[in-house]
Design a protein around this motif. Structure first.
Motif, PDB file in Angstrom:
ATOM      1  N   PHE A 242       0.837  -1.210   0.000  1.00 53.41           N
ATOM      2  CA  PHE A 242       0.000   0.000   0.000  1.00 53.41           C
ATOM      3  C   PHE A 242       0.868   1.254   0.000  1.00 53.41           C
ATOM      4  CE2 PHE A 242      -2.100   3.406   2.381  1.00 53.41           C
ATOM      5  CZ  PHE A 242      -3.300   3.535   1.697  1.00 53.41           C
ATOM      6  N   LEU A 243       1.884   1.269   0.862  1.00 53.38           N
ATOM      7  CA  LEU A 243       2.772   2.432   0.939  1.00 53.38           C
ATOM      8  C   LEU A 243       3.552   2.608  -0.358  1.00 53.38           C
ATOM      9  CD1 LEU A 243       4.166   2.047   4.568  1.00 53.38           C
ATOM     10  CD2 LEU A 243       2.471   3.693   3.761  1.00 53.38           C
ATOM     11  N   ALA A 244       4.042   1.512  -0.932  1.00 54.75           N
ATOM     12  CA  ALA A 244       4.803   1.612  -2.183  1.00 54.75           C
ATOM     13  C   ALA A 244       3.946   2.216  -3.284  1.00 54.75           C
ATOM     14  CB  ALA A 244       5.325   0.229  -2.587  1.00 54.75           C
ATOM     15  N   ASP A 245       2.692   1.800  -3.348  1.00 62.30           N
ATOM     16  CA  ASP A 245       1.796   2.344  -4.364  1.00 62.30           C
ATOM     17  C   ASP A 245       1.580   3.836  -4.167  1.00 62.30           C
ATOM     18  OD1 ASP A 245      -0.237   1.899  -6.576  1.00 62.30           O
ATOM     19  OD2 ASP A 245      -1.529   2.708  -5.004  1.00 62.30           O
ATOM     20  N   ARG A 246       1.378   4.250  -2.895  1.00 61.65           N
ATOM     21  CA  ARG A 246       1.166   5.672  -2.625  1.00 61.65           C
ATOM     22  C   ARG A 246       2.421   6.501  -2.871  1.00 61.65           C
ATOM     23  NH1 ARG A 246      -3.601   7.407  -0.132  1.00 61.65           N
ATOM     24  NH2 ARG A 246      -2.627   9.420  -0.598  1.00 61.65           N
ATOM     25  N   LEU A 247       3.579   5.905  -2.628  1.00 56.36           N
ATOM     26  CA  LEU A 247       4.848   6.611  -2.810  1.00 56.36           C
ATOM     27  C   LEU A 247       5.355   6.561  -4.250  1.00 56.36           C
ATOM     28  CD1 LEU A 247       6.597   5.308   0.413  1.00 56.36           C
ATOM     29  CD2 LEU A 247       5.912   7.683   0.010  1.00 56.36           C
ATOM     30  N   GLY A 248       4.769   5.694  -5.064  1.00 50.04           N
ATOM     31  CA  GLY A 248       5.215   5.567  -6.440  1.00 50.04           C
ATOM     32  C   GLY A 248       6.554   4.878  -6.583  1.00 50.04           C
ATOM     33  N   VAL A 249       6.814   3.895  -5.697  1.00 48.67           N
ATOM     34  CA  VAL A 249       8.073   3.152  -5.767  1.00 48.67           C
ATOM     35  C   VAL A 249       7.761   1.680  -5.986  1.00 48.67           C
ATOM     36  CG1 VAL A 249       9.260   4.800  -4.274  1.00 48.67           C
ATOM     37  CG2 VAL A 249       8.171   2.770  -3.262  1.00 48.67           C
ATOM     38  N   ALA A 250       8.788   0.912  -6.287  1.00 45.00           N
ATOM     39  CA  ALA A 250       8.604  -0.516  -6.513  1.00 45.00           C
ATOM     40  C   ALA A 250       8.168  -1.196  -5.216  1.00 45.00           C
ATOM     41  CB  ALA A 250       9.907  -1.133  -7.019  1.00 45.00           C
ATOM     42  N   PRO A 251       7.207  -2.123  -5.289  1.00 43.40           N
ATOM     43  CA  PRO A 251       6.794  -2.818  -4.065  1.00 43.40           C
ATOM     44  C   PRO A 251       7.932  -3.659  -3.513  1.00 43.40           C
ATOM     45  CG  PRO A 251       5.813  -3.837  -5.999  1.00 43.40           C
ATOM     46  CD  PRO A 251       6.469  -2.573  -6.478  1.00 43.40           C
ATOM     47  N   PRO A 252       8.137  -3.630  -2.220  1.00 45.64           N
ATOM     48  CA  PRO A 252       9.250  -4.381  -1.634  1.00 45.64           C
ATOM     49  C   PRO A 252       8.934  -5.871  -1.562  1.00 45.64           C
ATOM     50  CG  PRO A 252       7.989  -3.315   0.087  1.00 45.64           C
ATOM     51  CD  PRO A 252       7.387  -2.858  -1.212  1.00 45.64           C
ATOM     52  N   THR A 253       9.964  -6.660  -1.520  1.00 46.44           N
ATOM     53  CA  THR A 253       9.835  -8.094  -1.290  1.00 46.44           C
ATOM     54  C   THR A 253      10.215  -8.366   0.153  1.00 46.44           C
ATOM     55  OG1 THR A 253      10.395  -8.596  -3.577  1.00 46.44           O
ATOM     56  CG2 THR A 253      10.590 -10.381  -1.970  1.00 46.44           C
ATOM     57  N   LEU A 254       9.245  -8.847   0.927  1.00 52.16           N
ATOM     58  CA  LEU A 254       9.510  -9.122   2.328  1.00 52.16           C
ATOM     59  C   LEU A 254       9.888 -10.579   2.513  1.00 52.16           C
ATOM     60  CD1 LEU A 254       7.637  -6.500   2.363  1.00 52.16           C
ATOM     61  CD2 LEU A 254       7.227  -7.114   4.740  1.00 52.16           C
ATOM     62  N   ASP A 255      10.826 -10.816   3.370  1.00 54.03           N
ATOM     63  CA  ASP A 255      11.334 -12.159   3.628  1.00 54.03           C
ATOM     64  C   ASP A 255      10.356 -12.925   4.503  1.00 54.03           C
ATOM     65  OD1 ASP A 255      12.764 -14.421   4.128  1.00 54.03           O
ATOM     66  OD2 ASP A 255      14.242 -13.444   5.422  1.00 54.03           O
ATOM     67  N   ASP A 256       9.861 -14.048   4.009  1.00 55.23           N
ATOM     68  CA  ASP A 256       8.969 -14.889   4.797  1.00 55.23           C
ATOM     69  C   ASP A 256       9.719 -15.931   5.614  1.00 55.23           C
ATOM     70  OD1 ASP A 256       6.435 -13.922   4.632  1.00 55.23           O
ATOM     71  OD2 ASP A 256       5.884 -15.048   2.852  1.00 55.23           O
ATOM     72  N   ALA A 257      11.023 -15.800   5.673  1.00 61.34           N
ATOM     73  CA  ALA A 257      11.855 -16.654   6.530  1.00 61.34           C
ATOM     74  C   ALA A 257      11.581 -18.143   6.314  1.00 61.34           C
ATOM     75  CB  ALA A 257      11.652 -16.280   7.998  1.00 61.34           C
ATOM     76  N   GLY A 258      11.467 -18.543   5.042  1.00 57.34           N
ATOM     77  CA  GLY A 258      11.309 -19.957   4.740  1.00 57.34           C
ATOM     78  C   GLY A 258       9.912 -20.503   4.920  1.00 57.34           C
ATOM     79  N   ARG A 259       8.915 -19.660   5.121  1.00 59.19           N
ATOM     80  CA  ARG A 259       7.550 -20.141   5.324  1.00 59.19           C
ATOM     81  C   ARG A 259       7.009 -20.778   4.048  1.00 59.19           C
ATOM     82  NH1 ARG A 259       2.249 -18.587   4.566  1.00 59.19           N
ATOM     83  NH2 ARG A 259       2.987 -16.866   3.245  1.00 59.19           N
TER      84      ARG A 259
END
Length: 296
Positions: A242-259
């Motif tokens: 949501f923040l990336a879309d509002r800021l106009g930046v690439a969406p981040p990839t969050l680490d799911d720690a092997g889930r």
């Protein structure tokens, strides 16, 4: 007590951002406020008294006290106390010093007051709930902390609730707002490194409003434990997108720690049932309204 309703002294122990926000709200409606702020143990200046802004009729008194070594001077007409402490460091030793010794000194001062003990609102954290497997919990879920700092917080909560008939522990989630922009900055700069999981948040303006709301409640309506979070637990990855879309930046990839897809997300989903039942109205009921108000 049926809510203090004005023209009494409200003591705010801890004048960080949240405590200062609460003080401002109370002064704006004409309350007399005493603020207690930490100072070096070797100094012990007399409290300073200043006038409130001309537009209000209340007044503000500042006491410089290090609660780990001394108790505050509570006015005889103290009607309510808001405890919004911040340890010097995120260590068990710092938490013990403030929440064991500091809260102990405060409760000694409360016991010395001549009349009925004041209402105490103790600012705590959702960290005292140790759930971390995607569980859904609410204010009535027993707290089983899993870290030393969370255990120190819970012990302080229990001490306050045992000592004062009208007391409530407010377990706030992550505070955000115009001056709490760390996660926004991380998304903007492409620096999101935290693992994905459930997050429970509340806008700082709503957090201050929660405290004032609880001060005003009739005694019979004051919950002993309140989950201080907004109306929507959400995955951190959803907030980041949501923040990336509002800021106009690439969406981040969050680490799911092997889930794996079959495994639940970590963290916990908290329902603010007690707060809802008191009739509290959010200005920012979810992260969408809250972040939209502070982003272009």
């Amino acid at each position: 007590m049926d809510g203090y309703g004005g023209w009494m002294t409200i003591v705010i122990v801890g004048l960080g951002q949240l405590g200062s926000d609460v003080a401002g709200r109370l002064l704006a409606r004409g309350e007399d406020v005493v603020g207690v702020k930490r100072t070096a143990p070797e100094s012990n200046p007399a409290p300073e008294r200043t006038s409130a802004p001309e537009s209000v009729e209340g007044s503000f008194t500042l006491q410089l006290r290090d609660l780990t070594t001394s108790a505050p001077d509570l006015p005889a007409d103290t009607t309510a106390i808001v405890v919004a402490l911040a340890p010097r460091a995120r260590s068990v030793e710092a938490y013990d010093a403030l929440y064991r010794d500091g809260v102990g000194h405060l409760l000694s001062a409360v016991a010395a007051l001549p009349d009925t003990p004041p209402r105490i609102l103790f600012v705590s954290s959702t960290a005292v709930w140790g759930e971390d497997g995607g569980e859904t919990i609410d204010d009535t879920t027993p707290a089983v902390p899993t870290t030393g700092t969370a255990r120190a917080l819970l012990a302080a909560e229990e001490g306050v609730l045992a000592a004062v008939p009208e007391a409530s522990a407010i377990r706030f989630g992550g505070l955000y707002g115009p001056t709490a922009t760390m996660f926004v900055d991380q998304v903007r700069d492409g620096r999101v490194t935290r693992p994905s999981g459930w997050t429970n948040r509340i806008h700082r303006d709503d957090a201050a409003a929660v405290i004032v709301h609880l001060l005003d409640l009739p005694a019979a309506s004051l919950p002993p434990v309140v989950a201080g979070i907004d109306e929507e637990p959400v995955l951190l990855s959803t907030v980041a997108d949501f923040l990336a879309d509002r800021l106009g930046v690439a969406p981040p990839t969050l680490d799911d720690a092997g889930r794996t897809p079959e495994e639940p997300h970590r963290g916990k989903r908290i329902t603010a049932a007690a707060l809802r039942d008191t009739g509290f109205t959010y200005r920012y009921p979810t992260y969408r309204e809250g972040y939209s108000a502070q982003l272009p």
